[in-house]
Write a protein that holds these residues in place. Structure first.
Motif, short mmCIF file in Angstrom:
data_model
loop_
_atom_site.label_atom_id
_atom_site.label_comp_id
_atom_site.label_asym_id
_atom_site.label_seq_id
_atom_site.Cartn_x
_atom_site.Cartn_y
_atom_site.Cartn_z
N ASN A 192 -18.80 23.12 29.23
CA ASN A 192 -18.27 23.42 30.56
C ASN A 192 -18.94 24.65 31.17
N THR A 193 -19.11 25.69 30.36
CA THR A 193 -19.70 26.92 30.87
C THR A 193 -21.18 26.76 31.17
N ILE A 194 -21.93 26.13 30.27
CA ILE A 194 -23.36 25.96 30.52
C ILE A 194 -23.60 25.04 31.71
N ALA A 195 -22.76 24.02 31.87
CA ALA A 195 -22.89 23.15 33.03
C ALA A 195 -22.71 23.93 34.32
N SER A 196 -21.70 24.80 34.35
CA SER A 196 -21.44 25.56 35.57
C SER A 196 -22.52 26.62 35.83
N ARG A 197 -23.10 27.16 34.77
CA ARG A 197 -24.13 28.19 34.93
C ARG A 197 -25.51 27.62 35.22
N SER A 198 -25.79 26.42 34.72
CA SER A 198 -27.16 25.89 34.79
C SER A 198 -27.34 24.78 35.81
N LEU A 256 -26.81 21.71 34.96
CA LEU A 256 -27.03 20.51 34.17
C LEU A 256 -25.73 19.72 34.05
N SER A 257 -25.84 18.41 33.92
CA SER A 257 -24.64 17.59 33.82
C SER A 257 -24.04 17.70 32.41
N PRO A 258 -22.72 17.56 32.29
CA PRO A 258 -22.10 17.55 30.96
C PRO A 258 -22.70 16.46 30.06
N THR A 259 -23.03 15.30 30.64
CA THR A 259 -23.62 14.23 29.82
C THR A 259 -24.92 14.67 29.18
N ALA A 260 -25.79 15.33 29.96
CA ALA A 260 -27.05 15.82 29.42
C ALA A 260 -26.82 16.84 28.32
N LEU A 261 -25.81 17.69 28.48
CA LEU A 261 -25.53 18.72 27.49
C LEU A 261 -24.93 18.14 26.22
N TRP A 262 -24.05 17.14 26.35
CA TRP A 262 -23.51 16.48 25.15
C TRP A 262 -24.61 15.75 24.39
N ARG A 263 -25.59 15.23 25.10
CA ARG A 263 -26.72 14.58 24.44
C ARG A 263 -27.50 15.59 23.60
#
Length: 283
Positions: free
Chosen positions: A165-171, A173-180
């Motif tokens: 959640n934090t990296i998505a808001s800062r970057s 990037l989508s949560p889906t990309a980050l979970w991948r």
């Protein structure tokens, strides 16, 4: 289908009867000194993970800034992707080593798991920058339940939710990309630990079971590939985890694709992995 797909990982996951906890922690510290794991005896000098991953907190700012030591020319999206890969891989090394060594599942609830970002010790600093740092995770207890795989999966997902959640808001990037990227971090770490234990097939099998759980945010196609090369007349080989998500490293000033990049064609990737093996003496 690659060799790893055909490998017999067993119909059911197997777990060791349980090494002594202190011995397992010492093994992890010796084999993977770039990340630290300890059992909490006090709350001093650590932050609970849910507090550490406050989007406006100092911990996040330090970690985002630290990623720029790996390459020049990182924007927020590249730093965010690299941080997700960095954090998920190191968390997976720490808790995965204990899991694969003992069968014990650490409680990764972010309200009780604690973390800090600390300087590497002098022994670990060999051939590293003087300002190199590592993540140190500190846990309070073990997860309960009769299914270790389910407990590990659910705890890992819960532990990474504030991170995603934090990296998505800062970057951006989508949560889906980050979970991948998190799934890549988990499976790559399990392979690393499995190789260190000389038990990579079991480690890969468990990693696959974790990321292929139906309905999981980690549920992506993950592949391992066995690569061989001839070194001074001796055939050597090892497994590699192939990426399912992109860490965006190719967008840095250096502009390189990593050897297991999802964007490489199969022939180029295999050639690069063989070259890696040859440069590492087949390891």
């Amino acid at each position: 289908m690659d060799l790893a797909e055909q490998a017999d990982f067993g119909d059911k996951p197997s777990f060791p009867s349980g090494d002594d906890l202190s011995e397992a922690l010492a093994w992890q510290a010796e084999r993977f000194p770039d990340v630290a794991l300890s059992q909490r005896t006090s709350f001093s000098r650590f932050e609970n993970a849910d507090q550490a991953w406050d989007p406006e907190g100092a911990f996040v700012e330090v970690l985002m800034g630290y990623q720029t030591q790996f390459a020049a020319g990182m924007d927020d999206r590249v730093r965010g992707a690299h941080l997700m890969a960095f954090y998920s891989h190191h968390l997976s090394i720490a808790v995965g080593a204990l899991f694969l060594k003992t069968g014990r599942v650490i409680d990764l609830d972010p309200s009780t798991l604690a973390v800090r970002f600390e300087p590497l010790g002098e022994k670990t600093l060999q051939n590293r920058p003087a300002d190199a740092r590592r993540l140190h995770f500190c846990f309070s207890d073990f997860a309960s339940g009769s299914d270790p795989l389910a407990a590990f999966h659910d705890g890992f997902v819960a532990g990474l939710r504030p991170v995603v959640n934090t990296i998505a808001s800062r970057s951006g990037l989508s949560p889906t990309a980050l979970w991948r990227l998190a799934a890549d971090g988990l499976t790559g770490a399990f392979l690393d630990v499995g190789i260190a234990l000389c038990d990579e097939k079991r480690a890969m099998g468990l990693a696959r079971s974790l990321v292929r759980k139906s309905g999981s945010p980690l549920s992506f196609d993950v592949h391992f590939e066995y690569v061989e090369t001839n070194i001074e007349g001796i055939l050597s080989g090892r497994f590699f985890r192939l990426r399912s998500g992109c860490c965006l490293f190719y967008r840095t000033k250096d502009g390189r694709f990593c050897d297991v990049c999802v964007l490489l064609d199969e022939r180029t990737r295999k050639d690069r992995l063989r070259a890696h093996l040859e440069g590492a003496g087949g390891r």
